[in-house]
Design an enzyme around this catalytic site. Structure first.
Site, short mmCIF file in Angstrom:
data_model
loop_
_atom_site.label_atom_id
_atom_site.label_comp_id
_atom_site.label_asym_id
_atom_site.label_seq_id
_atom_site.Cartn_x
_atom_site.Cartn_y
_atom_site.Cartn_z
N HIS A 149 -1.97 -6.13 -6.53
CA HIS A 149 -2.98 -6.88 -5.37
C HIS A 149 -4.49 -6.46 -5.30
CE1 HIS A 149 -2.03 -2.53 -3.41
NE2 HIS A 149 -3.19 -2.88 -2.69
N HIS A 150 -4.95 -5.62 -6.22
CA HIS A 150 -6.34 -5.28 -6.32
C HIS A 150 -6.55 -5.75 -7.81
CE1 HIS A 150 -7.43 -3.03 -2.83
NE2 HIS A 150 -6.25 -2.18 -2.96
N LYS B 96 -0.43 4.73 -1.31
CA LYS B 96 -1.25 5.56 -0.56
C LYS B 96 -0.41 6.76 -0.06
CE LYS B 96 -4.90 2.08 0.75
NZ LYS B 96 -5.38 1.57 1.93
N ASP C 89 0.80 -1.30 0.11
CA ASP C 89 -0.05 -0.17 -0.11
C ASP C 89 1.09 1.31 -0.10
OD1 ASP C 89 -2.49 -0.89 -0.39
OD2 ASP C 89 -2.74 -0.89 2.00
#
Length: 346
Positions: free
Chosen positions: A262-263, A213, A210
């Site tokens: 990862h999405h 972000k 992540d």
């Protein structure tokens, strides 16, 4: 080798001829520590009780063959590298071949020529000294390299952990998210029987999945109401931003894979690339399951932790659509083994 070092070396002469032993003693004793035995049967017990740097071994002994003794010495793992010179009155090439076959280093011929005896002994001891010191230096340098590598790996892990905590700090409700995802991903990899190095890789990829972000405004990350299309588009950009950041880590190119993919969904309806099935990198497919599990089992701004049966049902429902079936099955197995629902609390 210096003279002082020569005098500290121990030479064991094995010869049944007392006159030959006396001659060798006169030649060598000023230069080395001289020891002697008469019989081959005495050699192993002498070596077991005393340190010896060099054997001078007669080819013919009162009780045995000198070559048999040499093979027996080198057959013991403790003395397999013991240097030995064969002492003989045989001038033939056959003898030279026999010495080489038995593992002898050189030959000293009778009658003795003192300068030749000295030079041959010095040569063997010098080479042995260099070999021993080279071996020690190689071991020292190897240990230094291993220590530097271990220190470098610790620094890398600490840096990655610090980055993960920095990412998670942007959202008050997801503190520890990256560490948990990394742990779950590694646990899935362990259950799959992956090598330790592969488990380590997916762990670090999970820690930084992540990182993108950092480039998403905090008001969007911490928003408690439904995101509009523009805000959702900015959230989706964290995968691309993350992969661009981690592409700079040339020594660990897989890091960018976890951040970017990862999405992605197994059915091809994910983002940013719309990959499906095996098009999605395998590490990212593992992280996707781990990420979803943590999203459901941690408290969010808009809801509390979901019950375990609900989490299990959602993972099972996403099998083959959102998740790779193989990795979803492993996650279901982990959930079933966690009867007290304590995994998400660690």
């Amino acid at each position: 080798m210096q003279i002082s070092q020569m005098r500290q070396t121990i030479v064991l002469v094995v010869d049944g001829n007392e006159i030959d032993r006396l001659k060798l003693k006169r030649i060598l004793e000023p230069r080395v520590q001289f020891c002697e035995v008469s019989f081959g049967s005495e050699v192993m017990s002498y070596l077991n009780e005393h340190h010896v740097d060099l054997l001078l071994l007669a080819d013919k002994l009162p009780d045995t063959d000198g070559f048999d003794i040499l093979r027996k010495v080198h057959g013991d793992v403790r003395y397999k590298d013991m240097p030995a010179i064969i002492v003989t009155d045989d001038l033939t090439q056959k003898m030279e071949a026999a010495v080489a076959m038995a593992g002898g280093f050189d030959i000293i011929r009778k009658p003795f020529v003192p300068i030749i005896v000295v030079k041959k002994v010095e040569q063997v001891l010098e080479l042995e000294y260099l070999h021993r010191n080279l071996k020690e230096e190689v071991q020292r340098q190897t240990q230094l390299a291993e220590d530097r590598l271990a220190a470098s790996e610790r620094l890398f892990e600490q840096t990655v952990m610090a980055l993960a905590k920095t990412i998670d700090a942007k959202d008050a409700y997801t503190r520890g998210h990256s560490q948990r995802v990394a742990r779950y991903a590694r646990h899935i990899a362990f259950k799959l029987g992956w090598l330790e190095e592969e488990q380590r890789r997916v762990y670090f990829m999970g820690l930084l999945h992540d990182i993108g972000k950092i480039g998403v405004p905090e008001y969007i990350i911490n928003k408690t109401t439904r995101l509009n299309d523009e805000e959702y588009g900015k959230i989706q950009q964290h995968t691309v931003i993350g992969s661009q950041i981690l592409d700079l880590v040339a020594e660990f190119p897989e890091l960018a894979i976890g951040a970017r993919s990862h999405h992605e969904r197994y059915d091809g309806k994910g983002y940013p690339d719309g990959f499906a099935g095996s098009q999605i990198p395998v590490y990212a497919r593992v992280i996707a399951v781990a990420d979803a599990y943590d999203a459901m089992t941690s408290r969010r701004s808009y809801r509390d932790v979901l019950p375990q049966d609900v989490v299990r049902s959602e993972i099972a429902k996403g099998r083959g659509t959102q998740f790779d079936p193989q990795f979803a099955d492993i996650m279901l197995q982990i959930i079933d083994e966690d009867e007290e629902y304590i995994l998400h609390e660690r």
